[in-house]
Design an enzyme around this catalytic site. Structure first.
Site, short mmCIF file in Angstrom:
data_model
loop_
_atom_site.label_atom_id
_atom_site.label_comp_id
_atom_site.label_asym_id
_atom_site.label_seq_id
_atom_site.Cartn_x
_atom_site.Cartn_y
_atom_site.Cartn_z
N SER A 220 0.85 -1.19 0.00
CA SER A 220 0.00 0.00 0.00
C SER A 220 0.89 1.24 0.00
CB SER A 220 -0.95 -0.03 1.20
OG SER A 220 -1.85 1.06 1.17
N THR A 221 0.81 2.07 1.02
CA THR A 221 1.58 3.31 1.06
C THR A 221 3.08 3.02 0.94
OG1 THR A 221 -0.10 4.24 2.53
CG2 THR A 221 2.00 5.41 2.39
N HIS A 248 -2.76 -1.29 -3.13
CA HIS A 248 -3.91 -0.41 -2.93
C HIS A 248 -3.78 0.80 -3.86
CE1 HIS A 248 -4.33 -2.02 1.47
NE2 HIS A 248 -4.75 -2.88 0.56
N MET A 341 -0.25 1.29 5.04
CA MET A 341 -1.07 1.63 6.19
C MET A 341 -2.07 0.51 6.49
SD MET A 341 -1.95 5.61 5.36
CE MET A 341 -3.38 5.51 6.44
N ASP A 344 -4.31 -4.74 6.33
CA ASP A 344 -4.72 -5.63 5.25
C ASP A 344 -3.61 -6.65 4.99
OD1 ASP A 344 -6.33 -6.63 3.24
OD2 ASP A 344 -5.60 -5.20 1.73
#
Length: 404
Positions: A220-221, A248, A341, A344
């Site tokens: 993600s991030t 993401h 973040m 997940d």
């Protein structure tokens, strides 16, 4: 003449540890809206807002923000031009790019990540949609807080040294990687701060004795930069297995991400199509806005795309992918949880571990945000917790049947 920038006085009750935020957007409506959202959060403090990149660059040293929310298309100086100038004045500055979902802006956003931006937030197309978008507000404020608070806690990106407790009881030190070793992949600022005291040891488990037949990656991030590093380091080792990736990202962005991954890996990479057979040596990226899973169809592993509800506020989400590969491949799964973040992927690695598969998590020191990999590490079900520069070589070694 109307002032083009603001430098608000600290609000009543503002704490010294609030994340200091600058907003840069040429739209007075969006600039005002984002500023009000920042001011409404007790963990944040708006220190300036500007209508173009030139004014923002000139004000960096005076306003001294921790985080800048930076628009891409602006008069006089656009966001991509302003970005390196900002980082030259304050090298530990966190920059979050904000752009609408066009292919051009998606390409610029990913380019900005390679130039030192930490993340991006896709903006709705119109001012009215921005005003009413609960998801956009939540994502923007969560990212600003998470990135800003980590920077303040660590004195800049660098993080703490990590130790992993092996099943044999041996403590393995996993400190920050050197700036020289990571500069080529945009990680030169991750090791800026000195290491702090190590947290309690984390448990790990042995790798599967079965050679992996699929690699599944969740991120993600900070994920685009991490994926670039990992696929560059893996080299040709994935020629005998398919790789599935859930990052993401919104639509349009994932197609461009796949193009970047293909260049890094020197292997075919694309957004997955529903029902296509997963081929060895190919990389499949979950399309933005759809969940990707793997199922058996006629004895062949195929990608399945579904338009279900978000999982962990995400679509695509990592947990459905991890659950599905565990069911199809069992102990032959190698899963990797990279920077991001939230949590997940943590539930999915429980399914993978229960089936005998292997899991690697990125360490805190080299993660932009140690949310997803941290949640994975805390389960005690990972086989390794590694800095980003060691993950690709580790995957390559496992695929060749060694380095367990």
């Amino acid at each position: 003449m109307i002032a083009s920038s603001t430098a608000p006085a600290p609000r009543d009750g503002a704490r010294a540890d609030c994340v200091r935020v600058m907003v840069v957007d040429d739209s007075v409506v969006i600039r005002g809206l984002l500023s009000r959202w920042v001011e409404a959060d007790p963990a944040l403090q708006l220190v300036a807002s500007h209508r173009n990149g030139r004014l923002a660059v000139e004000d960096i040293e005076r306003s001294n923000p921790d985080v800048v929310v930076l628009d891409i298309e602006m008069p006089e100086m656009d966001g991509l031009t302003a970005l390196p100038l900002m980082l030259r004045k304050k090298r530990d500055l966190i920059v979050v790019m904000a752009s609408t979902l066009t292919r051009r802006n998606a390409e610029i956003s990913l380019r900005a990540l390679s130039l030192g931006a930490q993340d991006y937030v896709p903006k709705p197309e119109s001012s009215s949609e921005v005003t009413t978008s609960v998801d956009f507000r939540r994502e923007l404020i969560e990212k600003v807080k998470a990135l800003g608070q980590r920077r303040r806690a660590s004195g800049g990106f660098g993080g703490r040294q990590m130790r992993a407790q092996t099943t044999a009881g041996q403590t393995v030190s996993q400190g920050p990687v050197s700036r020289a070793a990571t500069a080529s992949a945009g990680y030169s600022r991750l090791a800026a701060a000195p290491a702090q005291a190590a947290p309690p040891a984390l448990k790990t488990r042995p790798y599967s004795s079965v050679r992996p037949r699929i690699v599944a990656i969740g991120s993600s991030t900070g994920g685009p930069q991490a994926l670039q590093q990992v696929f560059t380091d893996i080299g040709t080792a994935i020629r005998e297995v398919p790789v599935v990736v859930t990052q993401h990202m919104p639509p349009t962005f994932t197609a461009i991400l796949a193009e970047h991954v293909a260049k890094a890996a020197l292997r075919p990479a694309k957004e997955a199509a529903d029902g296509e057979i997963l081929m060895p040596g190919h990389i499949y990226v979950a399309p933005g806005g759809l969940h990707m899973t793997v199922v058996k169809d006629g004895g062949q592993p195929v990608a399945r795309l579904t338009d279900g509800a978000p999982v962990n506020f995400c679509k695509p989400a990592v947990d459905p992918l991890f659950d599905s590969v565990a069911k199809v491949y069992g102990s032959a799964v190698l899963a990797v949880v990279l920077t991001g973040m939230g949590h997940d992927g943590a539930a999915g690695i429980r399914t993978i571990a229960a089936g005998g598969g292997s899991v690697i998590a990125q360490d805190e020191a080299t993660s932009v945000v140690w949310g997803m990999p941290g949640a994975a590490a805390q389960t005690g079900l990972c086989c390794d917790i590694l800095p980003i520069t060691r993950i690709g070589p580790k995957i390559a070694g496992l695929l060749s049947g060694g380095l367990r």
